[in-house]
Design an enzyme around this catalytic site. Sequence first.
Site, PDB file in Angstrom:
ATOM      1  CE  LYS A  11      54.849  25.952  44.040  1.00 40.34           C
ATOM      2  NZ  LYS A  11      54.350  26.475  45.346  1.00 40.34           N
ATOM      3  CE1 TYR A  51      57.630  30.949  45.309  1.00 36.45           C
ATOM      4  CE2 TYR A  51      59.387  29.360  45.001  1.00 36.45           C
ATOM      5  CZ  TYR A  51      58.057  29.724  44.884  1.00 36.45           C
ATOM      6  OH  TYR A  51      57.156  28.846  44.334  1.00 36.45           O
ATOM      7  NE  ARG A  87      46.939  33.136  42.085  1.00 39.43           N
ATOM      8  CZ  ARG A  87      47.883  33.017  43.032  1.00 39.43           C
ATOM      9  NH1 ARG A  87      49.165  32.824  42.701  1.00 39.43           N
ATOM     10  NH2 ARG A  87      47.581  33.075  44.291  1.00 39.43           N
ATOM     11  NE  ARG A 104      48.669  25.803  44.742  1.00 40.69           N
ATOM     12  CZ  ARG A 104      48.964  27.091  44.817  1.00 40.69           C
ATOM     13  NH1 ARG A 104      48.012  27.984  45.065  1.00 40.69           N
ATOM     14  NH2 ARG A 104      50.194  27.512  44.647  1.00 40.69           N
ATOM     15  CG  ASN A 114      51.334  24.895  46.960  1.00 39.57           C
ATOM     16  OD1 ASN A 114      52.354  24.816  46.293  1.00 39.57           O
ATOM     17  ND2 ASN A 114      50.894  26.036  47.458  1.00 39.57           N
ATOM     18  CG  HIS A 117      54.701  29.892  40.935  1.00 39.52           C
ATOM     19  ND1 HIS A 117      54.629  30.773  41.986  1.00 39.52           N
ATOM     20  CD2 HIS A 117      54.874  30.656  39.817  1.00 39.52           C
ATOM     21  CE1 HIS A 117      54.767  32.012  41.524  1.00 39.52           C
ATOM     22  NE2 HIS A 117      54.919  31.964  40.213  1.00 39.52           N
ATOM     23  CD  GLU A 128      56.321  34.983  38.903  1.00 40.89           C
ATOM     24  OE1 GLU A 128      56.132  35.372  40.058  1.00 40.89           O
ATOM     25  OE2 GLU A 128      55.532  34.200  38.320  1.00 40.89           O
TER      26      GLU A 128
END
Length: 140
Positions: A11, A51, A87, A104, A114, A117, A128
């Site tokens: 990000k 989003y 994740r 993170r 953060n 993604h 995606e």
Amino acid sequence: MAVTRTFSIIKPDATRRNLTGAVTKMLEEAGLRVVASKRIHMTREQAEGFYAVHKERPFFGELVDFMISEPVVVQVLEGEDAVQKNRDVMGATNPADAAEGTIRKTHALSIGENSVHGSDSDENAAIEIRHFFNDDEIVG
Ligand code: IDP
């Protein structure tokens, strides 16, 4: 465990701080392989579409503004159980809740900014990935 793919975004808070390499290193050390990668500056339309699931949430406008504020790096990651593996190394949405050693916890600035993604299911990963990559851009 099957080898699968997931979709990742580094990000704007991370690209701005020149952390593309540092974040990618953590992904690779977690056992994920970068099989596609490009740096893009998302349009508002792209960010709103990506989003769309969050459009009723109070932070939607802030999230879209953030995601188009600076370039991002979109990636396809491959590995055993790639969605969960990613994740796990990302850590909790809010860096204050993220486990030690996660991306993170190490790099994120706030619950909004953060750093990364990651898709939350195999089904969403496929959607995606298709949003940002053609098949010939993914080299496994
Ligand atoms: P995830 O990225 O950990 O899957 P989601 O709940 O799907 O978390 O939220 C998507 C993104 O929206 C988060 O990564 C974060 O950038 C942003 N976000 C989530 N909650 C908040 C909030 O309370 N304030 C501002 N931004 C938020």
